[in-house]
Design a protein around this motif. Structure first.
Motif, PDB file in Angstrom:
ATOM      1  N   ILE A 393       0.510  -0.868   0.003  1.00  0.00           N
ATOM      2  CA  ILE A 393       0.432  -0.169  -0.523  1.00  0.00           C
ATOM      3  C   ILE A 393       0.271   1.050  -0.405  1.00  0.00           C
ATOM      4  O   ILE A 393       0.807   2.620  -0.736  1.00  0.00           O
ATOM      5  N   ALA A 394       2.125   1.268   1.143  1.00  0.00           N
ATOM      6  CA  ALA A 394       2.860   2.179   0.832  1.00  0.00           C
ATOM      7  C   ALA A 394       3.738   2.546  -0.666  1.00  0.00           C
ATOM      8  O   ALA A 394       3.778   4.047  -1.338  1.00  0.00           O
ATOM      9  N   GLN A 395       3.530   1.728  -1.348  1.00  0.00           N
ATOM     10  CA  GLN A 395       4.527   1.812  -2.731  1.00  0.00           C
ATOM     11  C   GLN A 395       3.110   2.222  -3.489  1.00  0.00           C
ATOM     12  O   GLN A 395       3.425   3.498  -4.517  1.00  0.00           O
ATOM     13  N   VAL A 396       1.774   1.450  -3.708  1.00  0.00           N
ATOM     14  CA  VAL A 396       0.667   1.766  -4.144  1.00  0.00           C
ATOM     15  C   VAL A 396       0.422   3.645  -4.484  1.00  0.00           C
ATOM     16  O   VAL A 396       0.261   3.763  -5.186  1.00  0.00           O
ATOM     17  N   LYS A 397       0.258   4.261  -2.534  1.00  0.00           N
ATOM     18  CA  LYS A 397       0.113   5.651  -3.217  1.00  0.00           C
ATOM     19  C   LYS A 397       1.453   6.260  -3.296  1.00  0.00           C
ATOM     20  O   LYS A 397       1.302   7.405  -3.701  1.00  0.00           O
ATOM     21  N   LEU A 398       2.798   6.246  -3.243  1.00  0.00           N
ATOM     22  CA  LEU A 398       3.797   6.644  -4.215  1.00  0.00           C
ATOM     23  C   LEU A 398       3.378   7.005  -5.455  1.00  0.00           C
ATOM     24  O   LEU A 398       3.870   7.920  -6.629  1.00  0.00           O
ATOM     25  N   THR A 399       3.145   5.101  -5.872  1.00  0.00           N
ATOM     26  CA  THR A 399       2.347   5.172  -8.002  1.00  0.00           C
ATOM     27  C   THR A 399       1.422   6.141  -8.221  1.00  0.00           C
ATOM     28  O   THR A 399       1.593   7.177  -9.113  1.00  0.00           O
ATOM     29  N   VAL A 400       0.472   6.283  -6.889  1.00  0.00           N
ATOM     30  CA  VAL A 400      -0.805   7.429  -6.741  1.00  0.00           C
ATOM     31  C   VAL A 400      -0.402   8.169  -7.534  1.00  0.00           C
ATOM     32  O   VAL A 400      -1.237   9.003  -8.236  1.00  0.00           O
ATOM     33  N   ARG A 401       0.298   8.887  -5.756  1.00  0.00           N
ATOM     34  CA  ARG A 401       0.754  10.597  -5.968  1.00  0.00           C
ATOM     35  C   ARG A 401       1.847  10.697  -7.865  1.00  0.00           C
ATOM     36  O   ARG A 401       1.157  12.139  -7.780  1.00  0.00           O
ATOM     37  N   THR A 402       2.404  10.342  -7.669  1.00  0.00           N
ATOM     38  CA  THR A 402       3.142  10.277  -8.445  1.00  0.00           C
ATOM     39  C   THR A 402       2.378  10.295 -10.273  1.00  0.00           C
ATOM     40  O   THR A 402       2.553  11.430 -10.748  1.00  0.00           O
ATOM     41  N   SER A 403       1.253   9.644 -10.162  1.00  0.00           N
ATOM     42  CA  SER A 403       0.204   9.822 -11.517  1.00  0.00           C
ATOM     43  C   SER A 403      -1.059  11.295 -11.597  1.00  0.00           C
ATOM     44  O   SER A 403      -1.520  10.883 -12.383  1.00  0.00           O
ATOM     45  N   ALA A 404      -0.647  11.658  -9.972  1.00  0.00           N
ATOM     46  CA  ALA A 404      -2.356  12.284  -9.934  1.00  0.00           C
ATOM     47  C   ALA A 404      -2.495  12.869 -10.701  1.00  0.00           C
ATOM     48  O   ALA A 404      -3.795  13.084 -10.973  1.00  0.00           O
ATOM     49  N   SER A 405      -1.808  13.427 -11.741  1.00  0.00           N
ATOM     50  CA  SER A 405      -1.440  14.603 -11.929  1.00  0.00           C
ATOM     51  C   SER A 405      -2.603  14.218 -13.522  1.00  0.00           C
ATOM     52  O   SER A 405      -3.687  14.201 -13.964  1.00  0.00           O
ATOM     53  N   LEU A 406      -2.531  12.999 -14.412  1.00  0.00           N
ATOM     54  CA  LEU A 406      -2.306  11.748 -15.595  1.00  0.00           C
ATOM     55  C   LEU A 406      -4.209  11.387 -14.958  1.00  0.00           C
ATOM     56  O   LEU A 406      -5.033  11.224 -15.908  1.00  0.00           O
ATOM     57  N   VAL A 407      -4.379  11.356 -13.769  1.00  0.00           N
ATOM     58  CA  VAL A 407      -5.682  10.477 -13.304  1.00  0.00           C
ATOM     59  C   VAL A 407      -6.494  11.496 -12.998  1.00  0.00           C
ATOM     60  O   VAL A 407      -7.779  11.471 -13.825  1.00  0.00           O
ATOM     61  N   LEU A 408      -6.837  12.184 -12.465  1.00  0.00           N
ATOM     62  CA  LEU A 408      -7.625  13.827 -12.474  1.00  0.00           C
ATOM     63  C   LEU A 408      -7.783  14.316 -13.589  1.00  0.00           C
ATOM     64  O   LEU A 408      -8.594  14.353 -14.160  1.00  0.00           O
ATOM     65  N   ALA A 409      -7.105  13.848 -14.744  1.00  0.00           N
ATOM     66  CA  ALA A 409      -6.637  14.232 -16.296  1.00  0.00           C
ATOM     67  C   ALA A 409      -8.104  13.619 -16.754  1.00  0.00           C
ATOM     68  O   ALA A 409      -8.905  13.915 -17.608  1.00  0.00           O
ATOM     69  N   ILE A 410      -7.066  12.263 -16.423  1.00  0.00           N
ATOM     70  CA  ILE A 410      -8.833  10.837 -17.221  1.00  0.00           C
ATOM     71  C   ILE A 410     -10.044  10.673 -17.139  1.00  0.00           C
ATOM     72  O   ILE A 410     -10.745  11.039 -17.943  1.00  0.00           O
ATOM     73  N   ALA A 411     -10.148  11.136 -15.574  1.00  0.00           N
ATOM     74  CA  ALA A 411     -11.702  11.510 -14.445  1.00  0.00           C
ATOM     75  C   ALA A 411     -11.933  12.704 -15.090  1.00  0.00           C
ATOM     76  O   ALA A 411     -13.273  12.531 -15.554  1.00  0.00           O
ATOM     77  N   GLY A 412     -10.640  13.704 -15.529  1.00  0.00           N
ATOM     78  CA  GLY A 412     -11.580  15.225 -15.832  1.00  0.00           C
ATOM     79  C   GLY A 412     -12.653  15.060 -17.277  1.00  0.00           C
ATOM     80  O   GLY A 412     -13.997  16.035 -17.785  1.00  0.00           O
ATOM     81  N   ASN A 413     -12.035  13.992 -17.862  1.00  0.00           N
ATOM     82  CA  ASN A 413     -12.360  13.559 -20.155  1.00  0.00           C
ATOM     83  C   ASN A 413     -13.623  13.391 -19.697  1.00  0.00           C
ATOM     84  O   ASN A 413     -14.837  12.742 -20.279  1.00  0.00           O
ATOM     85  N   ALA A 414     -13.989  12.017 -18.530  1.00  0.00           N
ATOM     86  CA  ALA A 414     -14.836  11.168 -18.674  1.00  0.00           C
ATOM     87  C   ALA A 414     -15.822  12.355 -17.964  1.00  0.00           C
ATOM     88  O   ALA A 414     -16.956  11.927 -18.591  1.00  0.00           O
ATOM     89  N   ALA A 415     -15.689  12.574 -16.644  1.00  0.00           N
ATOM     90  CA  ALA A 415     -16.516  14.136 -16.803  1.00  0.00           C
ATOM     91  C   ALA A 415     -17.242  14.304 -17.735  1.00  0.00           C
ATOM     92  O   ALA A 415     -18.796  15.046 -17.626  1.00  0.00           O
ATOM     93  N   LYS A 416     -15.770  15.143 -18.709  1.00  0.00           N
ATOM     94  CA  LYS A 416     -16.846  15.926 -19.597  1.00  0.00           C
ATOM     95  C   LYS A 416     -17.831  14.895 -20.654  1.00  0.00           C
ATOM     96  O   LYS A 416     -18.429  15.347 -21.280  1.00  0.00           O
ATOM     97  N   ALA A 417     -17.528  13.858 -21.119  1.00  0.00           N
ATOM     98  CA  ALA A 417     -18.174  13.134 -21.848  1.00  0.00           C
ATOM     99  C   ALA A 417     -19.148  12.722 -21.656  1.00  0.00           C
ATOM    100  O   ALA A 417     -20.340  12.041 -22.374  1.00  0.00           O
ATOM    101  N   PHE A 418     -19.607  12.224 -20.162  1.00  0.00           N
ATOM    102  CA  PHE A 418     -21.581  12.244 -19.478  1.00  0.00           C
ATOM    103  C   PHE A 418     -21.678  13.610 -19.479  1.00  0.00           C
ATOM    104  O   PHE A 418     -21.400  13.416 -18.002  1.00  0.00           O
TER     105      PHE A 418
END
Ligand SMILES: Nc1nc2c(ncn2[C@@H]2O[C@H](COP(=O)(O)OP(=O)(O)OP(=O)(O)O)[C@@H](O)[C@H]2O)c(=O)[nH]1
Ligand SMILES: [Mg+2]
Length: 491
Positions: A393-418
């Motif tokens: 979980i500690a490792q996952v937190k690190l991965t999530v932190r480093t890809s946070a902007s990418l994840v938020l951008a994808i989420a943003g696109n999803a929100a726009k698409a619907f």
């Protein structure tokens, strides 16, 4: 450094010198012993001399024989897979049936296994590549049997049984679809299953075997039942060609098959004929068949009877049913894993919408992630220690932190698409991002547990990074719908 390596070499040299001296000493002692024995022997009466010499010779020969027995090269026996017990297979199917898996086909296979065993009828499967002449072979062996045979490959599309009388014996020949037909995978499976249900398999080829045919033959051998290689269409070969080919096949397959036979099933041919009135016409006529070598082999199997060949047949069918039960289990587990991942993804989305989780930072909730890992490891029966879960979980937190902007951008696109989602407020973006993270995490863990039977942290982390960047429409739609549902569920 140089000094220590020199002293090491000196020690090695001294040890070697000692070993050499000891070997020399032992050789001299053995020689002296031999000479002394020789002298003593010569002083004995002639009869005793001969007796001692005979005894010595017997000991030396006995030793040589023992050495040969232990060290001689052995012919490689094909490895025959160990079949599961009938009760084990039945129990596996019962558990699957309780879990509402569709086991009807496998139960029917076991019923057919019993039915054939009770009938004590000898089943021979005529198996091989398309257009090898399998159906024609059955026509030649079974009087009155008329399975369709044609130059067009793929003529036989289902299994058909024909009764044949070979001398006084009666047996059942199974005509099966040919293998290696383009887009004929389903028919190939039908053919393979029938080959496993038979007591004896005739592998029909028409020429040298291809790499695929070779593999197929060896796969059949793995079940340990009688397997006969039948080289058909011998009439198409010149005498010299026939000799070379059969010698090569015999050499190559004598350890893989029980017999290698050459036949001509005949089949039909179309010929042009001139009529008495001068006009020409095309007629179909039967080629001359010669299947005597095969008839002889079948007579021998029939004389041995079906009962003697039943254990190998049963083992083959049980192995197949067991393997398919395994596939069903894997499929069920896969679906359950998907349901677990969906459950946690929904919880993550709903939690984020209710603002239970921190809104500005995408730090994943350890409680939820632990629950997800625990449920999946239980499902795949892989024990995972608490300490490993925490580290992961500690490792996952690190991965999530480093890809946070990418994840938020994808989420943003999803929100726009619907369109409906965009109006639900800023929390939705984070909710979808959380959904993406948990969906990715669940899939990554399930894959490593399934493929590696362990929580391989590095493999799971790299799968997670890959999945976090996956913005496929179907996936986003699914996760976005959780957000919609979650929003609706909110009080
Ligand atoms: N020359 C020659 N042709 C043969 C012989 N046996 C079969 N044939 C021909 O080979 C072709 C295919 O024969 P089939 O008996 O339909 O072959 P099959 O293996 O049952 O084919 P599928 O069911 O399509 O897989 C036909 O045109 C037959 O006439 C033979 O011994 N010699
Ligand atoms: Mg056929």
């Amino acid at each position: 450094m140089a000094n220590s390596s020199r002293s090491l070499r000196l020690i090695l040299f001294a040890a070697l010198a000692l070993v050499l001296a000891a070997a020399l000493w032992a050789t001299i002692a053995a020689l002296r012993g031999g000479i002394a024995l020789w002298r003593e022997l010569r002083e004995l009466p002639a009869l005793l001399q001969y007796a001692t010499a005979g005894l010595l010779a017997a000991v030396v020969l006995g030793f040589a024989w023992l050495a040969w027995r232990l060290l001689r090269p052995r012919p490689r026996k094909p490895s025959i897979a160990k079949a599961p017990e009938r009760a084990e297979v039945q129990a596996r199917l019962d558990v699957l049936a309780q879990q509402r898996a569709d086991t009807a086909e496998l139960q029917a296979e076991l019923a057919e296994l019993d039915r054939r065993a009770r009938s004590e009828q000898l089943y021979i499967a005529v198996f091989g590549e398309i257009s090898a002449g399998k159906s024609s072979l059955i026509r030649a062996l079974a009087d009155g049997a008329a399975p369709a045979a044609d130059v067009l490959g793929g003529t036989t599309r289902a299994v058909a049984h024909y009764s044949a009388h070979i001398g006084a014996a009666q047996l059942t020949l199974a005509d099966v679809p040919g293998t290696h037909e383009v887009a004929g995978i389903a028919r190939e499976a039908i053919a393979r299953d029938e080959a496993l249900r038979a007591h004896v398999v005739l592998y029909v080829g028409a020429g040298d075997l291809t790499r695929d045919q070779d593999a197929e033959l060896r796969w059949l051998r793995g079940f340990g039942k009688p397997l006969v290689l039948v080289l058909n269409k011998a009439d198409q070969l010149h005498a010299a060609e026939r000799l070379t080919l059969t010698a090569a096949l015999r050499q190559k397959y004598r350890d893989v098959t029980d017999a290698q036979l050459v036949v001509s099933a005949g089949g039909t041919e179309t010929v042009e004929r001139r009529r008495t009135d001068g006009r020409s016409e095309t007629i179909e006529r039967e080629r001359r068949a010669d299947v005597s070598a095969l008839t002889e082999a079948l007579r021998r199997y029939a004389a041995g009877g079906a009962v003697a060949l039943e254990p190998a047949r049963t083992a083959a069918v049980l192995s197949r049913v067991d393997a398919r039960a395994g596939e069903l289990e894997a499929g069920m587990r896969e679906r359950e894993a998907e349901a677990v991942v969906a459950k946690y993804t929904k919880r993550a989305v709903v939690g984020a919408l209710a603002a239970v989780m921190p809104g500005s930072d995408l730090v994943i909730q350890a409680v939820l992630a632990t629950g997800l890992i625990r449920e999946l490891s239980k499902l795949y029966a892989v024990p995972v220690r608490d300490i490993d879960v925490e580290a992961f979980i500690a490792q996952v937190k690190l991965t999530v932190r480093t890809s946070a902007s990418l994840v938020l951008a994808i989420a943003g696109n999803a929100a726009k698409a619907f369109p409906g989602l965009g109006t639900l407020g800023g929390g939705v973006l984070h909710a979808i991002a959380y959904g993406l993270i948990f969906d990715s995490l669940g899939r990554a863990i399930a894959t490593t547990l399934r493929e590696r039977h362990a929580l391989d942290r590095d493999a799971a982390a790299s799968a997670l990074s890959r999945l976090l960047a996956d913005a496929s429409a179907e996936r986003l739609r699914r996760i976005a719908q959780y957000a919609l549902g979650g929003e609706n569920e909110k009080p």
